[in-house]
Design a protein around this motif. Sequence first.
Motif, short mmCIF file in Angstrom:
data_model
loop_
_atom_site.label_atom_id
_atom_site.label_comp_id
_atom_site.label_asym_id
_atom_site.label_seq_id
_atom_site.Cartn_x
_atom_site.Cartn_y
_atom_site.Cartn_z
N GLU A 106 0.84 -1.24 0.08
CA GLU A 106 -0.13 -0.11 0.08
C GLU A 106 0.84 1.27 0.05
O GLU A 106 0.49 2.02 -0.87
N MET B 114 0.81 3.81 -3.08
CA MET B 114 0.41 5.26 -2.88
C MET B 114 1.47 6.24 -3.10
O MET B 114 1.29 7.37 -3.71
N LEU C 62 0.59 10.37 2.46
CA LEU C 62 0.32 8.98 2.47
C LEU C 62 -0.53 8.79 3.93
O LEU C 62 -1.34 7.94 3.79
N MET D 277 -4.24 9.67 3.44
CA MET D 277 -4.78 8.69 2.73
C MET D 277 -5.09 7.23 3.63
O MET D 277 -5.99 6.78 3.35
N ARG D 278 -4.23 7.07 4.56
CA ARG D 278 -4.27 5.93 5.47
C ARG D 278 -5.56 6.21 6.37
O ARG D 278 -6.31 5.33 6.67
#
Length: 107
Positions: free
Chosen positions: A15, A19, A77, A80-81
């Motif tokens: 992931e 990303m 990042l 987004m998580r």
Amino acid sequence: LHVGGKIGRNILVGEACLMLNALGGGTSLQTAFVFEAVTKIVNTAGMLVPGRVGVSEGGSALLADTLGFAASYGLSLALMRRVRALIWAVVGLALLPVLEARARRPR
């Protein structure tokens, strides 16, 4: 993402790689592995902060800068998580009434 052991860690490394590459970072799996490992250490150290608000974001931005990326990549990042976690929380809340109704049905 709470998947057991090595599988879960590998998914999170993938992931991070996906990303960071989507952001234009052009990273390798090795760099994503380092990023993920250090992020876990930072998040563990920041457990005393309620909700780790700012810990993940600040740590990821600092780490991205240290690894030669723009700090905004690390911040993006981390955000987004957070969004991914929020989406799964909403899915879980939406499924809760269905699962509760199923559990109350006589067998």
